[in-house]
Design a protein around this motif. Structure first.
Motif, PDB file in Angstrom:
ATOM      1  N   PRO B 173     -44.210 -86.052  28.745  1.00  0.00           N
ATOM      2  CA  PRO B 173     -45.394 -85.437  29.333  1.00  0.00           C
ATOM      3  C   PRO B 173     -45.853 -86.095  30.632  1.00  0.00           C
ATOM      4  O   PRO B 173     -46.631 -85.512  31.368  1.00  0.00           O
ATOM      5  N   THR B 174     -45.353 -87.277  30.929  1.00  0.00           N
ATOM      6  CA  THR B 174     -45.863 -87.978  32.114  1.00  0.00           C
ATOM      7  C   THR B 174     -44.829 -88.085  33.224  1.00  0.00           C
ATOM      8  O   THR B 174     -45.099 -88.666  34.272  1.00  0.00           O
ATOM      9  N   ALA B 175     -43.648 -87.504  33.004  1.00  0.00           N
ATOM     10  CA  ALA B 175     -42.555 -87.702  33.971  1.00  0.00           C
ATOM     11  C   ALA B 175     -42.926 -87.225  35.368  1.00  0.00           C
ATOM     12  O   ALA B 175     -42.436 -87.742  36.356  1.00  0.00           O
ATOM     13  N   MET B 176     -43.789 -86.215  35.465  1.00  0.00           N
ATOM     14  CA  MET B 176     -44.104 -85.679  36.783  1.00  0.00           C
ATOM     15  C   MET B 176     -45.469 -86.134  37.305  1.00  0.00           C
ATOM     16  O   MET B 176     -45.982 -85.575  38.268  1.00  0.00           O
ATOM     17  N   LEU B 177     -46.060 -87.133  36.656  1.00  0.00           N
ATOM     18  CA  LEU B 177     -47.424 -87.519  37.036  1.00  0.00           C
ATOM     19  C   LEU B 177     -47.452 -88.834  37.807  1.00  0.00           C
ATOM     20  O   LEU B 177     -46.537 -89.639  37.725  1.00  0.00           O
ATOM     21  N   ASP B 178     -48.545 -89.045  38.536  1.00  0.00           N
ATOM     22  CA  ASP B 178     -48.718 -90.331  39.217  1.00  0.00           C
ATOM     23  C   ASP B 178     -49.278 -91.350  38.207  1.00  0.00           C
ATOM     24  O   ASP B 178     -49.648 -90.987  37.097  1.00  0.00           O
ATOM     25  N   PRO B 179     -49.302 -92.637  38.575  1.00  0.00           N
ATOM     26  CA  PRO B 179     -49.700 -93.666  37.597  1.00  0.00           C
ATOM     27  C   PRO B 179     -51.073 -93.409  36.980  1.00  0.00           C
ATOM     28  O   PRO B 179     -51.270 -93.630  35.785  1.00  0.00           O
ATOM     29  N   HIS B 180     -52.005 -92.897  37.774  1.00  0.00           N
ATOM     30  CA  HIS B 180     -53.334 -92.632  37.243  1.00  0.00           C
ATOM     31  C   HIS B 180     -53.261 -91.539  36.176  1.00  0.00           C
ATOM     32  O   HIS B 180     -53.804 -91.686  35.074  1.00  0.00           O
ATOM     33  N   GLY B 181     -52.580 -90.451  36.502  1.00  0.00           N
ATOM     34  CA  GLY B 181     -52.397 -89.359  35.552  1.00  0.00           C
ATOM     35  C   GLY B 181     -51.713 -89.834  34.284  1.00  0.00           C
ATOM     36  O   GLY B 181     -52.089 -89.458  33.179  1.00  0.00           O
ATOM     37  N   ARG B 182     -50.712 -90.683  34.455  1.00  0.00           N
ATOM     38  CA  ARG B 182     -49.992 -91.220  33.301  1.00  0.00           C
ATOM     39  C   ARG B 182     -50.909 -91.991  32.377  1.00  0.00           C
ATOM     40  O   ARG B 182     -50.876 -91.829  31.156  1.00  0.00           O
ATOM     41  N   ARG B 183     -51.735 -92.857  32.978  1.00  0.00           N
ATOM     42  CA  ARG B 183     -52.636 -93.674  32.157  1.00  0.00           C
ATOM     43  C   ARG B 183     -53.582 -92.790  31.352  1.00  0.00           C
ATOM     44  O   ARG B 183     -53.837 -93.044  30.181  1.00  0.00           O
ATOM     45  N   ARG B 184     -54.110 -91.747  32.015  1.00  0.00           N
ATOM     46  CA  ARG B 184     -55.056 -90.868  31.316  1.00  0.00           C
ATOM     47  C   ARG B 184     -54.388 -90.141  30.147  1.00  0.00           C
ATOM     48  O   ARG B 184     -54.977 -89.991  29.078  1.00  0.00           O
ATOM     49  N   ILE B 185     -53.149 -89.692  30.372  1.00  0.00           N
ATOM     50  CA  ILE B 185     -52.440 -88.978  29.308  1.00  0.00           C
ATOM     51  C   ILE B 185     -52.187 -89.921  28.133  1.00  0.00           C
ATOM     52  O   ILE B 185     -52.402 -89.577  26.974  1.00  0.00           O
ATOM     53  N   LEU B 186     -51.765 -91.144  28.451  1.00  0.00           N
ATOM     54  CA  LEU B 186     -51.517 -92.107  27.383  1.00  0.00           C
ATOM     55  C   LEU B 186     -52.783 -92.397  26.586  1.00  0.00           C
ATOM     56  O   LEU B 186     -52.756 -92.494  25.365  1.00  0.00           O
ATOM     57  N   ALA B 187     -53.894 -92.524  27.312  1.00  0.00           N
ATOM     58  CA  ALA B 187     -55.166 -92.779  26.635  1.00  0.00           C
ATOM     59  C   ALA B 187     -55.497 -91.598  25.713  1.00  0.00           C
ATOM     60  O   ALA B 187     -55.936 -91.794  24.575  1.00  0.00           O
ATOM     61  N   THR B 188     -55.252 -90.389  26.197  1.00  0.00           N
ATOM     62  CA  THR B 188     -55.515 -89.210  25.383  1.00  0.00           C
ATOM     63  C   THR B 188     -54.649 -89.221  24.129  1.00  0.00           C
ATOM     64  O   THR B 188     -55.132 -88.960  23.021  1.00  0.00           O
ATOM     65  N   ILE B 189     -53.380 -89.553  24.309  1.00  0.00           N
ATOM     66  CA  ILE B 189     -52.466 -89.577  23.165  1.00  0.00           C
ATOM     67  C   ILE B 189     -52.928 -90.590  22.120  1.00  0.00           C
ATOM     68  O   ILE B 189     -52.917 -90.324  20.925  1.00  0.00           O
ATOM     69  N   ARG B 190     -53.376 -91.750  22.606  1.00  0.00           N
ATOM     70  CA  ARG B 190     -53.867 -92.772  21.664  1.00  0.00           C
ATOM     71  C   ARG B 190     -55.078 -92.270  20.897  1.00  0.00           C
ATOM     72  O   ARG B 190     -55.202 -92.496  19.695  1.00  0.00           O
ATOM     73  N   THR B 191     -55.977 -91.566  21.601  1.00  0.00           N
ATOM     74  CA  THR B 191     -57.151 -91.016  20.920  1.00  0.00           C
ATOM     75  C   THR B 191     -56.716 -90.072  19.802  1.00  0.00           C
ATOM     76  O   THR B 191     -57.234 -90.138  18.687  1.00  0.00           O
ATOM     77  N   LEU B 192     -55.766 -89.189  20.118  1.00  0.00           N
ATOM     78  CA  LEU B 192     -55.315 -88.221  19.121  1.00  0.00           C
ATOM     79  C   LEU B 192     -54.807 -88.934  17.881  1.00  0.00           C
ATOM     80  O   LEU B 192     -55.087 -88.545  16.756  1.00  0.00           O
ATOM     81  N   ASN B 193     -54.051 -89.991  18.126  1.00  0.00           N
ATOM     82  CA  ASN B 193     -53.443 -90.694  17.016  1.00  0.00           C
ATOM     83  C   ASN B 193     -54.446 -91.565  16.258  1.00  0.00           C
ATOM     84  O   ASN B 193     -54.585 -91.470  15.039  1.00  0.00           O
ATOM     85  N   ARG B 194     -55.175 -92.398  16.994  1.00  0.00           N
ATOM     86  CA  ARG B 194     -56.031 -93.386  16.334  1.00  0.00           C
ATOM     87  C   ARG B 194     -57.310 -92.773  15.797  1.00  0.00           C
ATOM     88  O   ARG B 194     -57.753 -93.115  14.726  1.00  0.00           O
ATOM     89  N   GLU B 195     -57.923 -91.866  16.574  1.00  0.00           N
ATOM     90  CA  GLU B 195     -59.222 -91.351  16.139  1.00  0.00           C
ATOM     91  C   GLU B 195     -59.116 -90.090  15.310  1.00  0.00           C
ATOM     92  O   GLU B 195     -59.912 -89.859  14.415  1.00  0.00           O
TER      93      GLU B 195
END
Lengths: 267, 284, 289
Positions: B173-195
């Protein structure tokens, strides 16, 4: 740049026009177009223009936007205008060699120009104030009775939705591919017709290839989101005809009646 | 014990080449895998290792040539239940542009529940919730093409969340994103999993992303070559590099130093891990 | 003399419309011939706009661009020549491939330059070799190639024009580590052989630190810094403030130095890091009684 085209663009807002049911807007726009072509008097045209100005004011859309949307049709307006100006016989005002301008010609030229401009401005207003989804939604529901005759109403609406969705993406992509080919020395600005058509090949082929790829991926993504055609589908947005719609229809009916009446006034 | 939400048994799959005379390309050669509900699994591998093919089996886009894929006990070959499967396992793809259907953000998020025939009021509730979860609520009326790549990808995730799946599979999901976009997506994924306790399968070739998972599966040439917690996977630096993957700099530094006989722990992944370990070493 | 020079370069999109935006403002840079420059900056900082000015794709709203000392817009009709001198490889360049064969596609650029057929042929072959495409690959349709090969074919299409300056906008975007390493290795080798000027736009600070000699940092429509790798990454604080990161290995050593350990702050590669730690440990052992 191609990005500047505003026809078919939607501006978000919360005006009365934005809140109207897309079905009402569609029907009223069609009514407006019909009336526009029935009009045959100066007060009638003034009323038609007045209505348009009022609607644009209500929708909070500025003059600049209208002018920009009219830009691409200027050649068409000029062409029909000039055609009418020179080729309608009547009282000659001015003539030179085989060209003559008649009073009637001028009048028709003006009328045709006003008609085309009102037509474009009127239909643009529909797309400016109605999100493409609401528009296709409205269309789908207006045409729903046809589905019983096995007319693919839902499929058509879905195609429209997707087309509208991908126009900006493809415009951007075209821009990018053009820049890339220009960077490789592609010359798109000079040369005769054949050379220019040939110069489009390096743009069109990558564009086709990428559109097919996009279509493939989109189809897959839609499948993953449980898309299975129109059957059993519900909609988040429920369409409601409300007070605004009633009022708008009433106003429209009055003005249309007025415009048609003007035709019979002794002016 | 509860049944794993994803069960893959001896999965084999080949792509038939468009040229009939060529032999089919074997993309998966006997993959077995069980993912318990609530796990965050990262699948790591270079392009063409079969990780995307595996992902496409998890919601029945592809069906096994041999072997079996069970989603919550349902066989993906069962055509009658394919929509149940797709509702349980949502899928997000690499290119955010090519998975957004509608022009307006919230209309797009509503697409899946509309297809499922969910009542309008419930769709509204789910759309609001999904946009809230990915932190895109304030863009709900915006045109999708005006968003940045990362924002589009979050809308795509919201579009899947609106189906209320129990598992979400994200294919690079992050292959086409810049580092900022990548970080946000990862944070979102963690929320989905942890919360939200959602099962997450993240397909990626970025080590630092895989490092955040509970478990890392490394694939090479259509087979699973490693399957362990991230710390243990990333300590196998030579093997990872041999199959064309790279290792985060902190892990590589630790690995190189260990090779020189410096005593450092094997589970160094982040800058902080590395600083702590080196400080400890220098303190001694 | 600087091979690239800009004076007060400013570009405004959609001037006069409500959507008017300043993309770059008053940019003054001088890039010396033969430099390998890493260009970094977050999305929207103006990097793409800047590089599109260097080969005349965009015309400055105000200010000048000089390539090799010549104002590129002095003679508008010669702007195509500038594009041959300054090769620009766009992001995801494989999407521009269109010819029937890879050979013909690579030949498209040189073919636009009024060169002899034999010259075009030799350039195509050299460019293909530089990106490690085999003669057999050249006869394939570009659409038959793998993702990484397509990318290399597209880069070859620009190399074949033999530009004095080569600009690459995130040439490794979307590739896996192996594909990324191949591309970076090819670019470095090309730079070493041709000694020409290279601008590499990248999001990876690790790659910039590893390959570039100079770093151009863009932030908020302007140039924040243009200096050596060492000098730029020594301003870790400032780099972080504009939303960029510094290489992880550098972060480790800065943090160690902050904790009072006698390590340098300017470590940019793992090899260098290993060396520094070893030196420190040996020094200690040597110091033991």
């Amino acid at each position: 740049m191609i990005r500047d085209i505003t026809i078919g663009q939607y501006f978000t807002g919360h005006s009365a026009l934005h809140r109207m049911d897309p079905r009402t807007k569609l029907v009223l726009t069609i009514a407006y177009i019909v009336v526009l072509f029935l009009t045959d008097s100066l007060p009638g045209y003034l009323l038609a223009i007045g209505l348009l100005v009022l609607c644009y004011k209500l929708a909070h859309i500025g003059l600049k936007v209208i002018l920009r949307s009219l830009k691409p049709v200027i050649p068409l307006v000029l062409f029909t205008g000039i055609l009418n100006m020179f080729f309608i016989s009547g009282d000659v005002l001015w003539h030179w060699w085989i060209f003559r301008i008649t009073q009637q010609g001028l009048y028709f030229a003006a009328i045709m120009s006003v008609r085309i401009i009102c037509l474009i401005a009127g239909t643009s207003l529909l797309t400016y104030t109605t999100s493409p989804i609401a528009l296709t939604d409205g269309l789908e529901r207006l045409l729903a009775p046809l589905a019983k005759l096995h007319f693919p109403v839902h499929e058509l609406a879905m195609m429209m939705t997707i087309t509208l969705r991908f126009i900006p993406t493809l415009v951007e992509e075209t821009d990018k591919i053009m820049s890339a080919q220009k960077s490789r020395g592609a010359d798109m600005e000079t040369g005769g017709l054949i050379k220019r058509v040939k110069a489009l090949v390096p743009i069109l082929i990558p564009l086709f290839v990428s559109s097919f790829r996009r279509a493939d991926e989109l189809a897959l993504a839609m499948e993953c989101r449980c898309y299975r055609g129109g059957e059993g589908r519900t909609r988040m947005r429920q369409l409601h005809m409300g007070g605004v719609d009633l009022a708008a229809t009433a106003v429209m009916a009055l003005i249309c009646a007025g415009i048609i009446l003007c035709n019979y006034l002794p002016l | 014990m509860k049944e794993p939400i994803i069960q893959v048994k001896d999965l084999v799959f080949s792509y038939q080449s468009s040229d009939e005379s060529l032999p089919p390309h074997r993309a998966l050669r006997g993959v077995s895998l069980e993912v318990p509900e609530g796990q965050f699994l990262a699948v790591l591998g270079h392009n063409g290792c079969g990780k995307s093919t595996l992902a496409k089996h998890l919601n029945g886009i592809l069906v096994p040539e041999s072997g079996q894929v069970l989603i919550d006990g349902i066989d993906t070959r069962d055509d009658d239940r394919i929509f149940d499967i797709r509702q349980i396992v949502g899928m997000v793809f690499q290119n955010p542009d090519n998975q957004i259907v509608a022009t307006i953000v919230e209309e797009d998020v509503a697409f899946a529940p509309e297809n499922m025939g969910v009542p309008p009021a419930e769709i509204r509730r789910r759309v609001d919730w999904a946009l809230e979860t990915v932190n895109m609520q304030k863009y709900r009326q915006q045109a999708t093409y005006q968003l940045s790549g990362g924002q589009k990808q979050r809308v795509a995730i919201a579009g899947i969340l609106a189906m209320q799946p129990r598992c979400i599979v994200l294919d690079e999901p992050t292959a086409m994103l810049d580092p900022h976009g990548r970080r946000r997506i990862l944070a979102t994924i963690r929320t989905l999993n942890r919360e939200l306790g959602m099962t997450v399968v993240l397909i990626t070739h970025y080590m630092d992303e895989a490092a955040q998972a509970d478990r890392v599966l490394v694939m090479d040439d259509g087979a699973v070559v490693m399957d362990d917690i991230p710390q243990r996977v990333f300590s196998r630096v030579t093997e990872l590099q041999a199959i064309g993957l790279d290792v985060p700099q902190p892990s590589e530094l630790a690995f190189q130093l260990r090779r020189q006989g410096v005593e450092l722990p094997y589970d160094i992944l982040t800058v902080d891990d590395c600083v702590t370990a080196l400080a400890h070493l220098l303190e001694a | 003399m600087a091979i690239i020079k800009t004076t007060d370069l400013t570009y405004i999109y959609n001037a006069g419309l409500p959507t008017q935006t300043t993309a770059i403002k008053d940019i003054n840079i001088e890039i010396e011939e033969g430099a390998f420059v890493g260009v970094i900056g977050h999305t929207g900082s103006g990097k793409s706009t800047l590089i599109q000015h260097l080969n005349g794709l965009l015309r400055p709203t105000s200010g000048k661009v000089y390539i090799d000392g010549r104002d590129i817009w002095a003679h508008k009709e010669q702007i195509r020549q500038v594009r041959f001198d300054v090769g620009l490889v766009f992001q995801y360049p494989e999407y521009q491939l269109f010819e029937e064969t890879v050979y013909k596609d690579i030949a498209f650029g040189p073919g636009n330059m009024d060169l002899s057929d034999s010259e075009i042929d030799s350039r195509v072959k050299q460019a293909a070799e530089a990106v490690e495409l085999s003669p057999a690959d050249l006869q394939k349709s570009p659409f038959e190639l793998s993702g990484g090969q397509k990318r290399r074919a597209a880069i070859a299409g620009v190399l074949a024009m033999e530009p004095k300056i080569l600009i690459l906008d995130e040439p490794t975007a979307g590739l896996d580590p192996r594909g990324r390493d191949t591309i970076l290795k090819l670019i470095t080798r090309y730079h070493q052989e041709k000694k020409n000027t290279i601008l590499l736009v990248s999001h990876s600070m690790e790659d910039v630190a590893k390959f570039a000699s100079k770093v151009l940092v863009m932030s908020d429509t302007g140039v924040l810094m243009y200096d050596t790798v060492q000098a730029v990454f020594s301003h870790a604080q400032q780099i972080r403030q504009i939303g960029l990161s510094i290489p992880q290995i550098t972060q480790i050593f800065i943090q160690l130095a902050d904790r009072g350990y006698p390590v340098p702050r300017n470590v940019y590669s793992v090899e260098q890091g290993v060396h520094e730690i070893q030196k420190l440990l040996q020094g200690r052992e040597g110091g033991k009684p």
